[in-house]
Design a protein around this motif. Structure first.
Motif, mmCIF file in Angstrom:
data_model
loop_
_atom_site.group_PDB
_atom_site.id
_atom_site.type_symbol
_atom_site.label_atom_id
_atom_site.label_comp_id
_atom_site.label_asym_id
_atom_site.label_seq_id
_atom_site.Cartn_x
_atom_site.Cartn_y
_atom_site.Cartn_z
ATOM 1 N N VAL A 172 -43.639 -37.380 17.529
ATOM 2 C CA VAL A 172 -43.634 -37.789 16.172
ATOM 3 C C VAL A 172 -43.998 -38.786 15.568
ATOM 4 C CG1 VAL A 172 -41.143 -37.620 16.279
ATOM 5 C CG2 VAL A 172 -42.180 -36.743 14.129
ATOM 6 N N GLN A 173 -43.824 -39.833 16.216
ATOM 7 C CA GLN A 173 -43.955 -41.090 15.704
ATOM 8 C C GLN A 173 -45.364 -41.362 15.711
ATOM 9 O OE1 GLN A 173 -41.577 -41.055 18.164
ATOM 10 N NE2 GLN A 173 -40.026 -41.240 16.448
ATOM 11 N N ALA B 207 -42.662 -27.957 11.842
ATOM 12 C CA ALA B 207 -41.437 -28.437 11.731
ATOM 13 C C ALA B 207 -41.347 -29.999 11.464
ATOM 14 C CB ALA B 207 -40.667 -28.414 12.934
ATOM 15 N N LEU B 208 -42.565 -30.508 11.847
ATOM 16 C CA LEU B 208 -42.768 -32.075 11.563
ATOM 17 C C LEU B 208 -43.044 -32.410 10.176
ATOM 18 C CD1 LEU B 208 -44.808 -33.143 15.035
ATOM 19 C CD2 LEU B 208 -42.161 -33.033 14.486
ATOM 20 N N VAL B 209 -43.961 -31.614 9.599
ATOM 21 C CA VAL B 209 -44.247 -31.860 8.374
ATOM 22 C C VAL B 209 -43.096 -31.251 7.450
ATOM 23 C CG1 VAL B 209 -46.009 -31.066 6.321
ATOM 24 C CG2 VAL B 209 -46.836 -31.384 8.754
ATOM 25 N N GLY C 92 -35.737 -22.666 15.792
ATOM 26 C CA GLY C 92 -34.370 -23.249 15.613
ATOM 27 C C GLY C 92 -34.166 -24.737 16.145
ATOM 28 N N ASP C 93 -34.817 -25.089 17.221
ATOM 29 C CA ASP C 93 -34.615 -26.412 17.804
ATOM 30 C C ASP C 93 -35.333 -27.290 17.006
ATOM 31 O OD1 ASP C 93 -33.576 -25.390 20.250
ATOM 32 O OD2 ASP C 93 -35.216 -25.818 21.385
ATOM 33 N N GLU C 94 -34.638 -28.579 17.331
ATOM 34 C CA GLU C 94 -35.236 -29.642 16.485
ATOM 35 C C GLU C 94 -36.584 -30.227 16.955
ATOM 36 O OE1 GLU C 94 -33.267 -33.926 16.304
ATOM 37 O OE2 GLU C 94 -31.628 -32.496 15.943
ATOM 38 N N ALA C 95 -37.568 -30.790 16.173
ATOM 39 C CA ALA C 95 -38.925 -30.989 16.836
ATOM 40 C C ALA C 95 -39.065 -32.322 16.922
ATOM 41 C CB ALA C 95 -39.884 -30.468 15.518
ATOM 42 N N ASP C 96 -39.580 -32.534 18.140
ATOM 43 C CA ASP C 96 -40.008 -34.024 18.177
ATOM 44 C C ASP C 96 -41.581 -34.098 18.875
ATOM 45 O OD1 ASP C 96 -39.911 -33.087 20.683
ATOM 46 O OD2 ASP C 96 -38.371 -34.364 21.560
ATOM 47 N N GLU D 178 -40.017 -31.220 8.019
ATOM 48 C CA GLU D 178 -38.788 -31.835 8.548
ATOM 49 C C GLU D 178 -37.630 -30.804 8.499
ATOM 50 O OE1 GLU D 178 -37.751 -35.686 7.009
ATOM 51 O OE2 GLU D 178 -40.040 -35.999 6.312
ATOM 52 N N LYS D 179 -38.073 -29.697 9.405
ATOM 53 C CA LYS D 179 -37.231 -28.527 9.321
ATOM 54 C C LYS D 179 -36.987 -28.092 10.798
ATOM 55 C CE LYS D 179 -36.860 -25.394 6.402
ATOM 56 N NZ LYS D 179 -37.395 -24.059 5.382
ATOM 57 N N PRO D 180 -36.236 -27.337 11.401
ATOM 58 C CA PRO D 180 -36.224 -26.830 12.626
ATOM 59 C C PRO D 180 -37.372 -26.074 12.848
ATOM 60 C CG PRO D 180 -33.991 -26.422 11.661
ATOM 61 C CD PRO D 180 -34.953 -26.839 10.661
ATOM 62 N N ARG D 181 -37.782 -25.723 14.147
ATOM 63 C CA ARG D 181 -38.836 -25.083 14.621
ATOM 64 C C ARG D 181 -38.907 -23.842 14.013
ATOM 65 N NH1 ARG D 181 -42.702 -28.553 16.623
ATOM 66 N NH2 ARG D 181 -42.235 -29.571 18.265
ATOM 67 N N ALA D 182 -39.916 -23.244 13.281
ATOM 68 C CA ALA D 182 -39.841 -21.773 12.566
ATOM 69 C C ALA D 182 -39.984 -20.776 13.325
ATOM 70 C CB ALA D 182 -41.047 -21.906 11.316
ATOM 71 N N ALA D 183 -40.745 -20.981 14.641
ATOM 72 C CA ALA D 183 -41.091 -19.875 15.432
ATOM 73 C C ALA D 183 -40.876 -20.512 17.028
ATOM 74 C CB ALA D 183 -42.368 -19.447 15.394
ATOM 75 N N SER D 184 -41.100 -19.184 17.821
ATOM 76 C CA SER D 184 -40.811 -19.701 19.556
ATOM 77 C C SER D 184 -42.258 -19.622 19.951
ATOM 78 C CB SER D 184 -40.028 -18.934 19.974
ATOM 79 O OG SER D 184 -38.714 -19.077 19.801
#
Ligand code: CMP
Ligand code: CMP
Length: 402
Positions: A365-366, A341-343, A294-298, A345-351
């Motif tokens: 991510v850059q 999540a980077l591909v 659920g976290d934002e990914a970087d 562009e969604k929140p993290r799908a799992a822990s």
């Protein structure tokens, strides 16, 4: 009939031959196209007769105090040292590298003892030092520094306050500083076919401006502040002395590892080395949370040693098991995670948790977008298999990609 061999031709071809023998590419023509294109891009072969580009001597997107820094190398040492990531021999006398303010060279094997080089120290208040440390604590390029080197980096950094729409970096210019973001949002623009395209942004964290300093190339993108912000800058000479040298060790340490990562197999050797250059190393204790669902990914991870387990909360399961974490996979050395999540562009799908002591190589991510674009097809195929895995486990798959 006598044929005059153009000056530089022999060395140019020799450089290519050496690289072929080193990399043993399957397709010599394709390799030649890539090799010479990179050579041109890296701007290291430029006829001496060409007058210096006036824009190359001009620098500074922002104003700040500056200490003049002698390079500490003689011209000969610099030429010897100038054999950047393409591994070719130094340019022959008829050609020279960019005529510009960039005097330092990139040389991983440079053993010159620089203990006597002057250290740059910008004095700071306790409050400034505290803010600087906070801004730098997650910077991947600093993760492989020894404590003493890191402290030297912090000493040399200086604060830069920026205004909305201020250009911190302009594509094509020479590199002066490396920047760490304390606050502010910054657009990344890259010129393609004469059109400036926004390829991403930095949002109150991260760093930029390392490429021109690492590879002695012009700035590869334009960075514009979208609001008032604060940056910490590290001058080119210190960046070179500490970061580039640490990177040389990093290349030696991780060369074998990145060769063994199946995801990176399709990349050229020089591309894999560029990945190593921007990687940071993070260690985790047994049970430590690496990624939270659920976290934002970087960032993106590769397991260097140890094991991680991927755990997911099932929304579809009803009853007492609802919302409990279920183990769905494990990754070990050479495997990657955190790409989804980077591909998508969604929140993290799992822990993701460490199982035992675990070390991961981490990429922001850059860099992921810039260096792993060609690996995305492989990742997407794997993501399709995640969906199958979830159907098998939960009876239905979350919509992972959209
Ligand atoms: P440098 O080339 O020194 O200056 C511009 C910086 O933008 C570059 O280093 C990177 O740190 C950063 N950057 C972020 N995304 C990109 C990208 N897609 N291409 C090039 N540079 C990028
Ligand atoms: P990300 O969503 O960024 O963070 C959690 C990671 O777990 C995810 O990327 C994948 O790399 C990894 N993962 C492994 N198996 C699965 C799966 N079946 N479903 C979702 N994520 C998975």
């Amino acid at each position: 009939m006598s044929i005059e061999i153009p000056a530089g031709l022999t060395d140019l071809l020799k450089g290519y031959t050496v690289e072929v023998l080193r990399s043993r590419p399957p397709d010599l023509v394709e390799f030649a196209i890539q090799y010479f294109s990179r050579l041109r891009e890296s701007n290291t072969f430029r006829p001496i007769s060409r007058s210096p580009d006036p824009t190359l001597t001009e620098r500074k997107a922002v104003s700040f105090e500056e200490d003049a820094q002698p390079s500490g190398l003689s011209a000969d040492e610099e030429d010897d040292a100038f054999s950047e990531e393409l591994h070719f021999k130094p340019p022959p006398p008829k050609f020279t590298r960019r005529v510009s303010v960039c005097a330092e060279a990139y040389n991983p094997d440079d053993d010159v003892d620089d203990e006597n080089e002057p250290r740059i120290v910008h004095s700071k208040t306790d409050e400034q030092r505290h803010r600087l440390q906070e801004a730098c604590k997650d910077i991947l390029l600093f993760k492989t520094l020894e404590l003493e080197q890191f402290s030297e980096v912090l000493d040399a950094m200086f604060e830069v306050l920026v205004k909305p729409e201020e250009h911190i970096i302009d594509q094509g210019k020479d590199g002066d500083n490396f920047y760490v973001i304390e606050r502010g949002v910054y657009d990344i623009l890259v010129q393609k076919d004469g059109v400036s395209i926004c390829v991403g942004k930095y949002d109150n964290k991260g760093s930029f401006g390392e490429l021109a300093l690492m590879y002695n190339t012009p700035r590869a993108a334009t960075i514009i502040a979208k609001q008032q912000g604060a940056l910490w800058a590290l001058d080119r000479a210190t960046f070179h002395r500490l970061i580039v040298k640490a990177n040389a060790k990093k290349r030696k340490m991780y060369e074998v590892f990145v060769e063994s990562v199946p995801l990176l197999k399709s990349l050229e050797l020089s591309e894999r080395m560029k990945i190593v250059d921007v990687l940071g190393m993070k260690s985790f204790k047994d049970g430590e949370l690496i990624i939270m669902q659920g976290d934002e990914a970087d960032c993106f991870y590769m397991v260097e040693s140890g094991v991680v387990k991927i755990m997911m909360k099932s929304k579809t399961k009803a009853g007492p098991m609802a919302n409990e974490e279920v183990e769905i996979a494990r990754c070990s050395r050479g495997q990657y995670f955190g790409e989804l999540a980077l591909v998508a562009e969604k929140p993290r799908a799992a822990s993701v948790y460490a199982v035992g002591e675990t070390k991961c190589l981490v990429m922001d991510v850059q860099a992921f977008e810039r260096l792993l674009g060609s690996c995305k097809e492989i990742m997407k195929r794997n993501i399709a298999s995640y969906e199958e895995q979830l159907v098998a486990l939960f009876g239905s798959s979350a919509d992972l990609r959209h």
